[in-house]
Design an enzyme around this catalytic site. Sequence first.
Site, PDB file in Angstrom:
ATOM      1  N   GLU B  61     -24.500 -17.898  37.084  1.00 52.73           N
ATOM      2  CA  GLU B  61     -24.612 -19.212  37.738  1.00 52.73           C
ATOM      3  C   GLU B  61     -26.028 -19.538  38.180  1.00 52.73           C
ATOM      4  O   GLU B  61     -26.472 -20.686  38.099  1.00 52.73           O
ATOM      5  CB  GLU B  61     -23.680 -19.304  38.948  1.00 52.73           C
ATOM      6  CG  GLU B  61     -22.210 -19.477  38.595  1.00 52.73           C
ATOM      7  CD  GLU B  61     -21.525 -18.195  38.185  1.00 52.73           C
ATOM      8  OE1 GLU B  61     -22.163 -17.123  38.248  1.00 52.73           O
ATOM      9  OE2 GLU B  61     -20.349 -18.249  37.795  1.00 52.73           O
ATOM     10  N   HIS B 130     -11.586 -19.686  46.372  1.00 50.56           N
ATOM     11  CA  HIS B 130     -11.379 -20.662  45.284  1.00 50.56           C
ATOM     12  C   HIS B 130     -10.771 -21.964  45.794  1.00 50.56           C
ATOM     13  O   HIS B 130     -10.076 -22.648  45.055  1.00 50.56           O
ATOM     14  CB  HIS B 130     -10.445 -20.098  44.208  1.00 50.56           C
ATOM     15  CG  HIS B 130     -11.041 -19.028  43.343  1.00 50.56           C
ATOM     16  ND1 HIS B 130     -11.218 -17.745  43.762  1.00 50.56           N
ATOM     17  CD2 HIS B 130     -11.506 -19.055  42.063  1.00 50.56           C
ATOM     18  CE1 HIS B 130     -11.753 -17.016  42.787  1.00 50.56           C
ATOM     19  NE2 HIS B 130     -11.936 -17.790  41.745  1.00 50.56           N
TER      20      HIS B 130
HETATM   21  C1  LIG Z   1     -19.311 -16.138  40.237  1.00 52.48           C
HETATM   22  C2  LIG Z   1     -18.078 -16.476  39.460  1.00 52.48           C
HETATM   23  N1  LIG Z   1     -18.198 -17.155  38.311  1.00 52.48           N
HETATM   24  C3  LIG Z   1     -17.106 -17.456  37.589  1.00 52.48           C
HETATM   25  C4  LIG Z   1     -15.864 -17.089  38.012  1.00 52.48           C
HETATM   26  C5  LIG Z   1     -14.622 -17.467  37.212  1.00 52.48           C
HETATM   27  N2  LIG Z   1     -14.111 -16.258  36.556  1.00 52.48           N
HETATM   28  C6  LIG Z   1     -13.171 -15.501  37.128  1.00 52.48           C
HETATM   29  S1  LIG Z   1     -12.858 -14.113  36.267  1.00 52.48           S
HETATM   30  C7  LIG Z   1     -13.963 -14.556  35.073  1.00 52.48           C
HETATM   31  C8  LIG Z   1     -14.187 -13.660  33.902  1.00 52.48           C
HETATM   32  C9  LIG Z   1     -14.615 -12.301  34.343  1.00 52.48           C
HETATM   33  O1  LIG Z   1     -14.810 -11.502  33.244  1.00 52.48           O
HETATM   34  P1  LIG Z   1     -15.066  -9.961  33.376  1.00 52.48           P
HETATM   35  O2  LIG Z   1     -16.154  -9.705  34.360  1.00 52.48           O
HETATM   36  O3  LIG Z   1     -15.268  -9.420  32.014  1.00 52.48           O
HETATM   37  O4  LIG Z   1     -13.726  -9.384  34.024  1.00 52.48           O
HETATM   38  P2  LIG Z   1     -12.250  -9.425  33.399  1.00 52.48           P
HETATM   39  O5  LIG Z   1     -11.631 -10.708  33.821  1.00 52.48           O
HETATM   40  O6  LIG Z   1     -12.366  -9.314  31.934  1.00 52.48           O
HETATM   41  O7  LIG Z   1     -11.566  -8.264  34.016  1.00 52.48           O
HETATM   42  C10 LIG Z   1     -14.568 -15.764  35.370  1.00 52.48           C
HETATM   43  C11 LIG Z   1     -15.565 -16.435  34.543  1.00 52.48           C
HETATM   44  C12 LIG Z   1     -15.777 -16.400  39.232  1.00 52.48           C
HETATM   45  N3  LIG Z   1     -14.596 -16.044  39.754  1.00 52.48           N
HETATM   46  N4  LIG Z   1     -16.890 -16.091  39.929  1.00 52.48           N
END
Ligand SMILES: Cc1ncc(C[n+]2csc(CCOP(=O)(O)OP(=O)(O)O)c2C)c(N)n1
Lengths: 328, 350
Positions: B61, B130
């Site tokens: 971000e 959220h």
């Molecule tokens: C700072 C932030 N940006 C975006 C999100 C939205 N978001 C929640 S989970 C996610 C994907 C996370 O991917 P990863 O780190 O690979 O973990 P996984 O879900 O695969 O376990 C996103 C983009 C968030 N919660 N926090």
Amino acid sequence: MAYIDPYAMSPEKKIALLETMVLIRVFEERVATLFAQQLIPGFVHLSIGQEASTVGSCAALRPDDYIVSTHRGHAHILAKGADPKYMFAECLGKKTGYCKGKGGSMHIADFSKNILGANGVVGGGFPIIIGAGFSIKLRKTDQVGMVFFGDGASNRGTFHEACNMAAVFKLPIVFVCENNMYASTSPASKMVAGGSIAGRAHAYGIPGFITDGSNVLAVAEVVQEAVDRARRGEGPSIVETETYRYKGHFEGDKQKYRTQDEIQNYRMTRDPIDRFERVLQEEGILTKTAIKEIWAAAHTRIEEAVRFAMESPLPEPEEALDDVFVNP
Amino acid sequence: MGVRDLSCSLAMAEALAEEMERDPTVFIIGEDLTAHGGIFGQFRGLPERFPDRIIDTPISETSIVGAGIGAALTGMRPIIDMHFADFVTTAMDEIVNQMAKLRYMSGGQAKLPLVLWAPDGAGISAAAQHSQSVESWFIHTPGLKVVAPFEPADVKGLLKAAIRDDDPVIFFQHKRLFRWTGPVAEHHEYLVPLGKALIKRHGSDVTIITYSRMTYECLEAARILAQQGIQAEVIDLRTLKPFDMELIAESLRKTRRAVIAHEACLTGGFGAEIAARIGEELFEHLDAPVLRVAAKDVPIPFSPVLEKFVLPQAEDILNAVRTVMKYPSRAVTRACSITKTPRSKRRRSG
Ligand SMILES: Cc1ncc(C[n+]2csc(CCOP(=O)(O)OP(=O)(O)O)c2C)c(N)n1
Ligand SMILES: [Mg+2]
């Protein structure tokens, strides 16, 4: 040296690993059905398929070691010893939940088990584990801090700041990246530069390991080495487990970014529980019947936990005002 | 060209498509934009039409927002998708120290024609990280314009105006409104000017000032009040900075009683600013204290029973209106002794 080869791990410990993986699988499947029945509100992110990665990692930890969890956190805290009763109660928004209904699925944590919260902000956990690392050093204990994160989180600036700081101060930290190949809809192959996350360790002069995240013993071995290093005061490491989530990013995900074939292929060929059950049978540690009993025991425990959660009362509305401050 | 019913997410997609068609410097940057047409369907159809101008990024971000700034400085009109308003915290330096100040610090040399788009609000059990309404952080930062529409038509008209505006605009959209449907003009030049509020319901007894999803609750409250013989005027601010003080003043000179309602928590919220301005500029026209209806001063809890208790409800608006209606009218006795507010002062807004 305190290094224990987990391949020479005792049969009892191996059985315990399987039991925890099965418990997580049954827990998560049950969360999915409760969510489908609209009994669980909010967002739910499941770890089905990733059990070996989490259980292998936590196997190397002592009860007094710290972990920081994520939005996909149920498995982490079950593996750290949390009670499914209070977890279900939290998912259902009940007064008896770990967070009294204030946190929900995304924020379940048992601080009495040295779980320092489950973060809904991706990458929010890295700086927190750095603080735990300083605290361990200042208090002169031999505890270790472990931060779980995804492939996606490795692209947050907080990851890079934390790696550098942990390395500079030789903090007793293990960074465990559960690379499940996707961050929400985005494939890691498109978003992670440099080919791997563990490879980034090189830039910070710390060890980086990649391991088969569907092989619980392989994960346990590598993480044990990283934890032992940290405990000996030799500083942080990054461990990347190659794993896969079977369910969507969240329950209800349309999953247009991958094919059903891809999911089925993983399930059929690399399921961490199937694989480990076969190993334990080949090694003569467990019979088919004994394995069935492990599943039955998990189902019984989970059903009891669900019953406890369903029968628990909702919080009183006014309780929303509690817990903001220690001294309001 | 006609008018048809659209949801807020389709109104948004239409505004974006029209502006991207019209101006090749408009592009969208953020996480997970293309696979499902955005997490709220707000980008439906855009990845197919403008594959190069809707960019999926890693979860970074700080750099996403910073990239919006850099692109704006070099001739583009970026729309930065913040995913959830709560995540603005991960790019606070970029927004507060860079985006808001670069023009001023450079003595007017820099221009930042960008939109930072952020879905906000509670009510879906998404818990504390959220569910926030964070508009007052940015209203309190000189150099940013802040928009928070309610109706689909305003989503379209204000988004188009924000994209064309040469200054940074923080554009909040409540996540419970994406399926909220209403008439939207097909016209490609349908623009709603920044800084203009709208009277959603005319009334003579009390003015309810609100914005975003709380407009819905206020209209509900006004409907019930009407059955009890109280005619409430409901103002949807639409733009929070600059805000339409002129319309508020006009309404209050008629109704003489004000209630302000927002979903953000009470203390330090935008309601305090509006109330202060009413007190400063319209004191002699008031018959009752200005009351605020807002969320309680706690993080948003997960459990639906707790969340409902924390968030302001139509019932709270009714209670506030009943309280201000209890004060006796001073209109007749005051009218002769008060000199008129000077015009210049009345026109001041936002
Ligand atoms: C700072 C932030 N940006 C975006 C999100 C939205 N978001 C929640 S989970 C996610 C994907 C996370 O991917 P990863 O780190 O690979 O973990 P996984 O879900 O695969 O376990 C996103 C983009 C968030 N919660 N926090
Ligand atoms: Mg991932």
